[in-house]
Write a protein that holds these residues in place. Structure first.
Motif, PDB file in Angstrom:
ATOM      1  N   LEU A 157       3.712   5.111 -13.891  1.00  0.00           N
ATOM      2  CA  LEU A 157       4.820   4.149 -13.759  1.00  0.00           C
ATOM      3  C   LEU A 157       5.419   4.216 -12.358  1.00  0.00           C
ATOM      4  CD1 LEU A 157       6.715   2.129 -15.236  1.00  0.00           C
ATOM      5  CD2 LEU A 157       8.178   4.078 -15.801  1.00  0.00           C
ATOM      6  N   LEU A 160       2.914   2.635  -9.827  1.00  0.00           N
ATOM      7  CA  LEU A 160       2.828   1.173  -9.923  1.00  0.00           C
ATOM      8  C   LEU A 160       4.097   0.489  -9.421  1.00  0.00           C
ATOM      9  CD1 LEU A 160       1.055   0.742 -13.406  1.00  0.00           C
ATOM     10  CD2 LEU A 160       0.060   0.477 -11.125  1.00  0.00           C
ATOM     11  N   THR A 161       5.255   1.030  -9.803  1.00  0.00           N
ATOM     12  CA  THR A 161       6.512   0.361  -9.438  1.00  0.00           C
ATOM     13  C   THR A 161       6.862   0.537  -7.959  1.00  0.00           C
ATOM     14  OG1 THR A 161       7.678   2.326 -10.270  1.00  0.00           O
ATOM     15  CG2 THR A 161       7.559   0.412 -11.738  1.00  0.00           C
ATOM     16  N   ILE A 162       6.344   1.594  -7.348  1.00  0.00           N
ATOM     17  CA  ILE A 162       6.646   1.810  -5.933  1.00  0.00           C
ATOM     18  C   ILE A 162       5.629   1.099  -5.027  1.00  0.00           C
ATOM     19  CG2 ILE A 162       5.248   3.879  -5.404  1.00  0.00           C
ATOM     20  CD1 ILE A 162       8.944   3.378  -4.496  1.00  0.00           C
ATOM     21  N   SER A 163       4.506   0.675  -5.591  1.00  0.00           N
ATOM     22  CA  SER A 163       3.430   0.090  -4.781  1.00  0.00           C
ATOM     23  C   SER A 163       3.863  -1.151  -3.982  1.00  0.00           C
ATOM     24  CB  SER A 163       2.200  -0.222  -5.651  1.00  0.00           C
ATOM     25  OG  SER A 163       2.559  -1.050  -6.713  1.00  0.00           O
ATOM     26  N   LYS A 165       6.413  -1.546  -2.309  1.00  0.00           N
ATOM     27  CA  LYS A 165       7.147  -1.077  -1.130  1.00  0.00           C
ATOM     28  C   LYS A 165       6.247  -0.417  -0.088  1.00  0.00           C
ATOM     29  CE  LYS A 165      11.319  -1.917  -2.784  1.00  0.00           C
ATOM     30  NZ  LYS A 165      12.280  -2.815  -2.114  1.00  0.00           N
ATOM     31  N   ILE A 259      12.657   2.339  -5.891  1.00  0.00           N
ATOM     32  CA  ILE A 259      12.026   1.429  -6.861  1.00  0.00           C
ATOM     33  C   ILE A 259      12.951   0.252  -7.176  1.00  0.00           C
ATOM     34  CG2 ILE A 259      11.235   1.212  -9.252  1.00  0.00           C
ATOM     35  CD1 ILE A 259      10.287   4.126  -9.058  1.00  0.00           C
ATOM     36  N   ASN A 260      12.402  -0.939  -7.014  1.00  0.00           N
ATOM     37  CA  ASN A 260      13.153  -2.158  -7.343  1.00  0.00           C
ATOM     38  C   ASN A 260      12.152  -3.243  -7.710  1.00  0.00           C
ATOM     39  OD1 ASN A 260      14.634  -4.499  -7.475  1.00  0.00           O
ATOM     40  ND2 ASN A 260      15.866  -4.062  -5.662  1.00  0.00           N
ATOM     41  N   VAL A 261      12.023  -3.499  -8.994  1.00  0.00           N
ATOM     42  CA  VAL A 261      11.081  -4.520  -9.445  1.00  0.00           C
ATOM     43  C   VAL A 261      11.874  -5.744  -9.876  1.00  0.00           C
ATOM     44  CG1 VAL A 261       9.224  -5.061 -11.064  1.00  0.00           C
ATOM     45  CG2 VAL A 261       9.496  -2.720 -10.223  1.00  0.00           C
ATOM     46  N   LEU A 265      14.346  -3.825 -12.586  1.00  0.00           N
ATOM     47  CA  LEU A 265      14.022  -2.415 -12.835  1.00  0.00           C
ATOM     48  C   LEU A 265      14.422  -1.608 -11.612  1.00  0.00           C
ATOM     49  CD1 LEU A 265      12.695  -0.629 -14.998  1.00  0.00           C
ATOM     50  CD2 LEU A 265      10.542  -0.870 -13.771  1.00  0.00           C
ATOM     51  N   THR A 266      15.638  -1.066 -11.635  1.00  0.00           N
ATOM     52  CA  THR A 266      16.142  -0.283 -10.500  1.00  0.00           C
ATOM     53  C   THR A 266      16.822   0.997 -10.992  1.00  0.00           C
ATOM     54  OG1 THR A 266      18.268  -1.408 -10.551  1.00  0.00           O
ATOM     55  CG2 THR A 266      16.578  -2.368  -9.139  1.00  0.00           C
TER      56      THR A 266
END
Length: 370
Positions: A157, A160-163, A165, A259-261, A265-266
């Motif tokens: 997770l 994937l969520t940091i990718s 950036k 992380i900021n989706v 999602l932050t």
């Protein structure tokens, strides 16, 4: 305490947790401060050299497949020298358990619970560690078997969520350092992930059901741990840059804050902290287990339960006095602990090989020899 054996997969999971431990919290910062954006290359080199160290440990362990490290010391060095080396080994395990408690407390009060006394957090963590060790190796292994899936889910997770950036330009220019600097910097990775795995010699192969499979899993688990540390190091450089990574005390935690989706999602770094707490907890449990079981064997004790309580108090006290401040803490991690680990976890096993080679004919007649 030791009534049964664990299977090879459970051992694999323990090796993964031990190899990762606190590495994903500190290693990116330590490496970036030394070799900047080449830190990921050092992590790969360290993983490769670490496999050679694991080969050394498994080779020694297979000479006496029914004995633990402290017992092997006595067989090869003789009782007095063997017990002396084993006591130093136990001392290292106690010291590192205390250091991990301190790591845990410092991380939690600086990042999440600033108004909570560090002593309270260390006592809570120590209680969990003591309970785990009192319940025995099988319980520890079964717990790790469950939590590894939580760990892997959170790790995927995070990745994937940091990718989104990722900035590939942060990696350039790479291969700027010479091979000597890269090898020197890789020592930290080798020590933290592999040399300290001498602790697992208190489990492997004496308390494993399928020794041959476990032997392979020792290498695989260490390799998986190295890959995870390499990926975290790469992500830190990709997202934060090598300079910011080097300045951060907890760069991988700072990574989770980014992380900021979709502005939805932050601020999930608290959830991601579970990654570090799980790795740290199981590493502390394995150190404490090795210390308790080592003491039991050195002094031929029957009752081990009183040891867990008294030693639990000692590690809590040590955890609050061992590091006067966080700078001393970082210095201990980057210098003192590396020297101590190299002496106890690498020099003594090498000496073991030398003495074994000299006494090979006599030692092979021992009924415990394979």
């Amino acid at each position: 305490m030791q009534n049964g054996k664990i299977n090879s997969f459970q051992f694999l999971v323990l090796v993964v947790f031990f190899s990762i431990g606190t590495s994903i919290l500190y290693v990116p910062s330590i490496l970036s401060s030394q070799v900047k954006q080449d830190a990921w290359i050092v992590a790969i080199i360290g993983t490769g050299i670490g496999q050679l160290v694991i080969w050394l440990f498994t080779t020694i362990a297979m000479w006496y497949p029914t004995l633990t490290y402290t017992e092997v010391n006595e067989k090869i060095f003789g009782k007095i020298i063997g017990k002396t080396i084993s006591i130093l080994f136990v001392f290292m395990c106690i010291l590192y358990t205390s250091a991990l408690l301190s790591h845990s407390g410092t991380f939690l009060i600086t990042q999440m619970f600033p108004k909570t006394p560090i002593l309270a957090l260390n006592i809570l963590m120590a209680l969990l560690v003591v309970i785990a060790v009192r319940l025995g190796l099988e319980t520890i292994a079964r717990s790790a078997e469950i939590f590894i899936f939580v760990f892997l889910f959170l790790f995927i997770l995070l990745t994937l969520t940091i990718s989104p950036k990722i900035n590939f330009e942060n990696l350039e220019p790479f291969f700027q350092e010479n091979i000597g600097s890269l090898l020197h910097s890789s020592i930290a990775v080798v020590v933290v992930s592999s040399v300290n795995s001498i602790v697992l010699f208190m489990i492997f192969p004496a308390f494993i059901k399928d020794i041959e499979k476990a032997k392979k899993n020792f290498f695989i688990g260490n390799f998986i741990g190295g890959i995870i540390v390499t990926i975290i190091t790469l992500l830190c450089i990709f997202v934060l840059g090598s300079t910011t990574t080097a300045r951060q005390v907890y760069p991988s935690y700072a990574l989770a804050k980014v992380i900021n989706v979709g502005n939805f999602l932050t601020r999930i770094e608290a959830l991601m902290a579970t990654l570090w707490i799980l790795g740290l907890f199981f590493k502390a449990v394995l150190y404490f287990y090795a210390a308790i079981f080592g003491l039991k064997q050195i002094f031929s004790l029957k009752d081990y339960r009183s040891l867990t309580s008294s030693l639990g108090v000692i590690i809590v006290v040590l955890s609050v006095i061992i590091f006067p401040n966080i700078l001393y803490h970082l210095k201990f991690d980057s210098k003192v602990s590396i020297a101590l680990s190299l002496i106890i976890g690498f020099f003594f096993p090498l000496l073991l090989v030398v003495i074994y080679t000299m006494r090979k004919k006599k030692l092979k007649k021992d009924p415990d020899h394979s």
